[in-house]
Design an enzyme around this catalytic site. Structure first.
Site, PDB file in Angstrom:
ATOM      1  N   HIS A 197     -13.770  62.578  88.926  1.00 39.53           N
ATOM      2  CA  HIS A 197     -15.130  62.531  89.452  1.00 39.53           C
ATOM      3  C   HIS A 197     -15.210  61.744  90.755  1.00 39.53           C
ATOM      4  O   HIS A 197     -16.285  61.614  91.338  1.00 39.53           O
ATOM      5  CB  HIS A 197     -16.084  61.929  88.418  1.00 39.53           C
ATOM      6  CG  HIS A 197     -16.140  62.722  87.153  1.00 39.53           C
ATOM      7  ND1 HIS A 197     -15.363  62.413  86.061  1.00 39.53           N
ATOM      8  CD2 HIS A 197     -16.849  63.820  86.816  1.00 39.53           C
ATOM      9  CE1 HIS A 197     -15.614  63.302  85.092  1.00 39.53           C
ATOM     10  NE2 HIS A 197     -16.503  64.152  85.524  1.00 39.53           N
ATOM     11  N   LEU A 231     -30.609  69.147  97.382  1.00 42.35           N
ATOM     12  CA  LEU A 231     -30.056  67.790  97.410  1.00 42.35           C
ATOM     13  C   LEU A 231     -28.541  67.817  97.227  1.00 42.35           C
ATOM     14  O   LEU A 231     -27.815  67.071  97.891  1.00 42.35           O
ATOM     15  CB  LEU A 231     -30.704  66.932  96.325  1.00 42.35           C
ATOM     16  CG  LEU A 231     -30.232  65.474  96.263  1.00 42.35           C
ATOM     17  CD1 LEU A 231     -30.511  64.752  97.572  1.00 42.35           C
ATOM     18  CD2 LEU A 231     -30.882  64.740  95.104  1.00 42.35           C
TER      19      LEU A 231
END
Length: 763
Positions: free
Chosen positions: A703, A18
């Site tokens: 992030h 994933l």
């Protein structure tokens, strides 16, 4: 017949399928169809691997985060993304990371990105969730398509499906108000949407729904017990059975509340709340299901199956099919498959169980409860042999380490002089400007860096060639930082695979997996080292890299270490002694490294304690005990140096207000923290607490791929200066830059340096 079930399964895939599918899609290197095909294949495989369970979780798969999934299911989207073109998945990724795939943004107004949702830790785990946002105008509308689609996929595969959702009170409790409203006042608006969702699941033929309310293992805010009763009496009208799932801790005063709620069953974490099993069994209505999490879903040690059966069998006899057995919590927090490991020490491997092996343990317990122990006599004997092997192994205990810990005194944690005296000496030595600029440690981990590490591990590169390759990367990082005109440099950490694993690999008492990956957030995965025995440091771990980097520049170079509390909290930790004992052993090892760096001429040493707060017990009554030994461990590691040596520390996603005194007690000369996603809200603690030392509030959200502007960073630092005197402020990113690309990092840091100069000019 007791029933066996699971609360959740790791979604990243045994080989991080994933992760790679997401990152390929975000970069525009693969299509939406390829991403969704990978997701469907993973779900199909994971359901097949859970075959034999009486009930299998559905809806636990997520492209990024289960809390963000719940926000979209409830129609609770931040206003800043509601008007963007593109489909739901585009907006989903915008909230998660600031933008969707490159191809999705090329034709929208979102090319520059939007503010990503705030992230924080999921209870006391190392998993991050996207914080729901609430205002007094928040409205909820059902969008059950994701869950219904997954449910239909599972039914087509003949899966005994149990949909999993986050409960309404936990959802509200984990969110944050963006105005002066009270998020719990939204319950009346929220409950009709939950009713609609549960009715939609009933229409799909669902019998049981798992409703996760882990907030019940914490002290509830005033009035929330009444809100629980209101909510679950309202939900009792739906034609499905609700399994109220609690985990990560003990119910304590909330136990009687739980037994009063009109639900069909209750799940208790019997690993962390073993002493509450009897009370819950006695107080639950006779027709209610008691689900017990008897296999640790947070750690990787084998379950003592024989000991578990000893106390579980009488309950199974008494309750029959009304006893369910499961892991303590979702298996999201452990790696997928121990069978994938090829190089892990065989003795240590025999002590472990990853997600699939935990399901095997569950099946063995189910068979023994329902068919008698003879049905799994060989498996139970093998399990007992592994348990005994670990208990008796001489590799677990090191008398020299235990003797060193026994000699620890309070003086080991004391600096020679108070902060004010140290600060003056450090200022005279370092001669840094106002608003000094630095980074948190790591720089982009390029494909060349990762390839060199792989080749070195496989033997394709010898030590000399590997050292040369890493030194070339360090030199590149130094040149880049000098060109950007940063004030305090770092060596970039190209040699480090992970901030914890790197140190664990060089400490005795640790073991390492090849494929023991666990999701931290989104596509970010970590591979926690396995702390199985007493810890010691055979030799220096970072000195050569730091001294080489310092030799390339006249600017100060930070030595970069991970602190003992973070190494502990981000490891799979032995469970045969108190965590505090292991932390003190780590503290002594890091102390040796700090002292060696100082002897080598490194005058700034950063000891990251990114995970200090996440180790807090879920109950406030237990906080101080933890904070006492955690702060002591940090101080032991940091305080064996001269006044002129400046000690830094860094913390991730730390809500400081409630532990600010302990943060100050660490007595680091400089602390850097993540604050950009919260618009400096995390600095509110400093309005009422005069933090005595220097602080670097992060102004660059690493992030997200978005590049912050100079003006944005100036604004954040001006907010910070309202809380902390400008003379004690540093300017830095939120965290390390290893996950970013150089094309993002260069302009972002250039803007950051320009922001610092602009701030100096205003003063």
């Amino acid at each position: 017949m007791a029933r066996i079930h699971n609360l959740g399964f790791p979604r990243i895939g045994a080989r991080r399928e994933l992760k790679f599918a997401l990152e390929s899609y975000w970069k525009g290197q693969s299509s939406r169809e390829e991403l969704t095909a990978t997701a469907a294949a993973l779900r199909q495989r994971h359901w097949a691997q859970q075959a034999g369970l009486d009930l299998v979780p559905v809806g636990d798969f997520s492209f990024y985060d289960q809390v963000l999934d719940m926000s979209f299911t409830l129609g609770n989207l931040p206003e800043r993304v509601r008007d963007f073109r593109g489909d739901e998945l585009d907006n989903y990724f915008r909230v998660a990371r600031g933008r969707s795939a490159q191809s999705a943004e090329e034709h929208t107004q979102c090319c520059g990105g939007v503010a990503a949702g705030e992230m924080t830790k999921w209870f006391d785990t190392n998993y991050h969730y996207i914080v729901p946002e609430f205002t007094q105008d928040t409205a909820f509308t059902l969008n059950a398509s994701r869950l219904i689609e997954q449910l239909r996929e599972a039914k087509a595969q003949n899966v005994a499906a149990k949909p999993v959702i986050i409960g309404p009170l936990t959802y509200l409790a984990l969110g944050k108000e963006k105005d002066d409203s009270d998020r719990f006042d939204l319950l009346a608006r929220l409950l009709p949407v939950y009713l609609e969702l549960l009715n939609a699941l009933a229409a799909e033929g669902v019998e049981w729904v798992q409703v996760d309310e882990p907030i019940l293992v914490t002290e509830l805010p005033s009035g929330l017990d009444a809100a629980f009763e209101q909510a679950y009496h309202a939900l009792a009208a739906v034609p499905v059975k609700l399994l109220l799932a609690t985990y990560f801790g003990r119910l304590q005063e909330n136990l009687s509340l739980v037994t009063r709620l009109p639900v069909a069953g209750v799940h208790l974490d019997a690993v962390n709340a073993a002493d509450e099993v009897a009370a819950l069994a006695a107080q639950l209505p006779q027709d209610s299901v008691l689900s017990l999490g008897v296999i640790n879903g947070r750690n990787i040690w084998k379950t003592d199956l024989n000991a578990t059966l000893q106390w579980l069998t009488p309950l199974a006899t008494a309750r029959g099919e009304r006893l369910w057995v499961a892991p303590s919590c979702s298996l999201l927090h452990v790696p997928v498959d121990l069978a994938s490991e090829q190089t892990l020490d065989t003795e240590i491997a025999s002590w472990l169980a990853f997600a699939l092996q935990k399901l095997d343990e569950l099946r063995i317990l189910g068979a023994a409860l329902n068919q008698g122990r003879n049905s799994g006599a060989r498996e139970l004997a093998d399990n007992q042999a592994a348990i005994d092997s670990r208990r008796q192994s001489p590799r677990v205990t090191n008398p020299a380490v235990q003797a060193a810990v026994a000699t620890i005194t309070s003086s080991l944690g004391q600096r020679r002089s108070p902060y004010a005296e140290r600060a003056a000496r450090q200022s005279a030595l370092l001669k840094l400007p106002l608003f000094p600029t630095t980074t948190i440690g790591s720089f982009p981990q390029t494909a060349d860096i990762r390839q060199a590490r792989r080749q070195f591990k496989s033997g394709e590169l010898d030590q000399a060639s590997y050292t040369q390759a890493m030194q070339a990367e360090i030199a590149h990082c130094v040149r880049e930082q000098e060109a950007l005109r940063l004030d305090v440099l770092v060596h970039g950490e190209p040699e480090r695979n992970d901030m914890v694993e790197y140190f664990g690999e060089q400490l005795d008492g640790y073991a390492f997996s090849q494929f023991g990956w666990v999701q931290s957030y989104g596509s970010r995965c970590v591979k926690p080292p396995i702390l199985f025995g007493d810890i010691s440091r055979p030799q220096p771990m970072t000195v050569a890299w730091s001294t080489y980097a310092q030799s390339l520049t006249d600017k100060p170079m930070k030595g970069m270490l991970t602190g003992p509390v973070t190494i502990l909290n981000w490891s799979f930790v032995r469970d045969d002694q108190p965590r505090s004992a292991s932390c003190l052993q780590l503290a002594l090892a890091i102390r040796q490294e700090v002292q060696d760096l100082e002897k080598a001429g490194v005058r700034i040493i950063q000891i990251d304690e990114a995970a200090l707060r996440e180790g807090l017990p879920l109950r406030r009554a237990q906080w101080q005990t933890y904070l006492d030994w955690a702060v002591e461990s940090f101080r032991i590691s940091a305080n064996g140096v001269a006044d002129e040596t400046q000690i830094h520390t860094h913390m991730c996603y730390s809500e400081f207000n409630d532990i600010i005194e302990s943060i100050a007690a660490m007595d680091a000369d400089v602390i850097t923290i993540e604050t950009s996603r919260s618009d400096m809200e995390l600095l509110d603690a400093f309005k009422h607490f005069e933090y005595p030392n220097e602080i670097g509030p992060g102004v660059y959200d690493i992030h997200s791929p978005n590049i912050p502007t100079q003006e944005y960073m100036v604004k954040l630092m001006q907010l910070a200066a309202e809380r902390v005197p400008a003379q004690r402020l540093w300017v830095n990113p939120d965290c390390g830059l290893k996950t970013r690309q150089w094309a993002e990092v260069r302009p972002a840091l250039a803007n950051m340096v320009a922001a610092a100069r602009a701030l100096r000019a205003t003063l």
